[in-house]
Design an enzyme around this catalytic site. Structure first.
Site, PDB file in Angstrom:
ATOM      1  N   HIS A  65      27.312 -45.823 -45.616  1.00 58.50           N
ATOM      2  CA  HIS A  65      27.034 -44.461 -45.756  1.00 58.50           C
ATOM      3  C   HIS A  65      27.982 -43.729 -44.963  1.00 58.50           C
ATOM      4  CE1 HIS A  65      24.858 -45.553 -42.001  1.00 58.50           C
ATOM      5  NE2 HIS A  65      25.694 -44.524 -41.575  1.00 58.50           N
TER       6      HIS A  65
HETATM    7  P1  TYD Z   1      20.718 -46.511 -40.919  1.00 57.95           P
HETATM    8  O1  TYD Z   1      21.724 -45.539 -40.114  1.00 57.95           O
HETATM    9  O2  TYD Z   1      20.964 -46.563 -42.320  1.00 57.95           O
HETATM   10  O3  TYD Z   1      21.310 -48.070 -40.188  1.00 57.95           O
HETATM   11  P2  TYD Z   1      22.663 -48.886 -40.513  1.00 57.95           P
HETATM   12  O4  TYD Z   1      23.927 -47.713 -40.715  1.00 57.95           O
HETATM   13  O5  TYD Z   1      22.943 -49.421 -39.431  1.00 57.95           O
HETATM   14  O6  TYD Z   1      22.788 -49.715 -41.711  1.00 57.95           O
HETATM   15  O7  TYD Z   1      19.250 -46.729 -40.210  1.00 57.95           O
HETATM   16  C1  TYD Z   1      18.789 -47.448 -40.655  1.00 57.95           C
HETATM   17  C2  TYD Z   1      17.152 -46.819 -40.608  1.00 57.95           C
HETATM   18  O8  TYD Z   1      16.818 -46.690 -39.420  1.00 57.95           O
HETATM   19  C3  TYD Z   1      16.957 -45.760 -41.425  1.00 57.95           C
HETATM   20  O9  TYD Z   1      15.455 -45.709 -41.931  1.00 57.95           O
HETATM   21  C4  TYD Z   1      16.988 -44.558 -40.569  1.00 57.95           C
HETATM   22  C5  TYD Z   1      16.303 -45.215 -39.277  1.00 57.95           C
HETATM   23  N1  TYD Z   1      17.091 -44.481 -38.125  1.00 57.95           N
HETATM   24  C6  TYD Z   1      16.265 -43.724 -37.413  1.00 57.95           C
HETATM   25  O10 TYD Z   1      15.227 -43.492 -37.516  1.00 57.95           O
HETATM   26  N2  TYD Z   1      16.994 -43.302 -36.189  1.00 57.95           N
HETATM   27  C7  TYD Z   1      18.450 -43.565 -35.883  1.00 57.95           C
HETATM   28  O11 TYD Z   1      18.866 -42.963 -34.837  1.00 57.95           O
HETATM   29  C8  TYD Z   1      18.877 -44.397 -36.680  1.00 57.95           C
HETATM   30  C9  TYD Z   1      20.382 -44.553 -36.507  1.00 57.95           C
HETATM   31  C10 TYD Z   1      18.485 -44.904 -38.089  1.00 57.95           C
END
Ligand code: TYD
Length: 149
Positions: A65
């Site tokens: 993303h």
């Molecule tokens: P995401 O940022 O997509 O993780 P990565 O980039 O490591 O794959 O986040 C994964 C899930 O966690 C998504 O449902 C959102 C949640 N999340 C939070 O609730 N708070 C946060 O600070 C972060 C980073 C993610």
């Protein structure tokens, strides 16, 4: 020992050239090492949130993303992983494998975190609280946004 740097505000869409490794202070002694990170001093933003990645299974990819406004700083606090960054025009791979440096990402950079070693621990400092509306999770939308579609 600690270098104080003045950073320009990152308002325009980020570029791969703005993604950079930042070395962190290291206080070493016979009792071990200590590294610290101060918002606005070692990273070019105020730190509003910290999160970490751990127990990542071999072969898993994180990220996939971009963020509309968020700036981040990523450290492999233990183990190693690679961060593949793209601004829609240029791509670069940063290998993180030490706890005394990290990767600064400005806004609007597509990132994939790959090749996690077993037991790795990814520490992420972020310039804002969590906000799902700040994410761009569709790669085609990202390319349109940066004018590279
Ligand atoms: P995401 O940022 O997509 O993780 P990565 O980039 O490591 O794959 O986040 C994964 C899930 O966690 C998504 O449902 C959102 C949640 N999340 C939070 O609730 N708070 C946060 O600070 C972060 C980073 C993610």
């Amino acid at each position: 020992m600690t270098s104080i740097t003045t950073f320009a505000p990152a308002l325009s869409a980020g570029t791969v050239d703005q993604c950079r490794i930042i070395d962190l202070p290291r206080i070493g002694s016979e009792r071990g090492n200590l590294t610290f990170i101060e918002g606005g001093v070692h990273v070019p933003f105020s730190v509003e949130r910290v999160y970490y990645l751990y127990d990542v299974p071999g072969g898993a990819t994180r990220g996939a993303h971009a963020h509309r406004t968020l700036q981040q700083f990523i450290v492999a606090a233990s183990g190693s992983f690679d961060v593949v960054v793209s601004d829609g025009r240029q791509e670069r791979v940063f290998s993180l494998n030490r706890s005394y440096y990290g990767l600064y990402l400005p806004r609007m950079i597509w990132r994939d975190l790959v090749n996690f070693s077993s037991g790795s621990f990814g520490l992420v400092l972020a310039s804002r609280h969590y906000d799902e509306a700040d994410y761009i999770r569709d790669h085609n939308e990202f390319l349109r946004f940066v004018g590279a579609a």
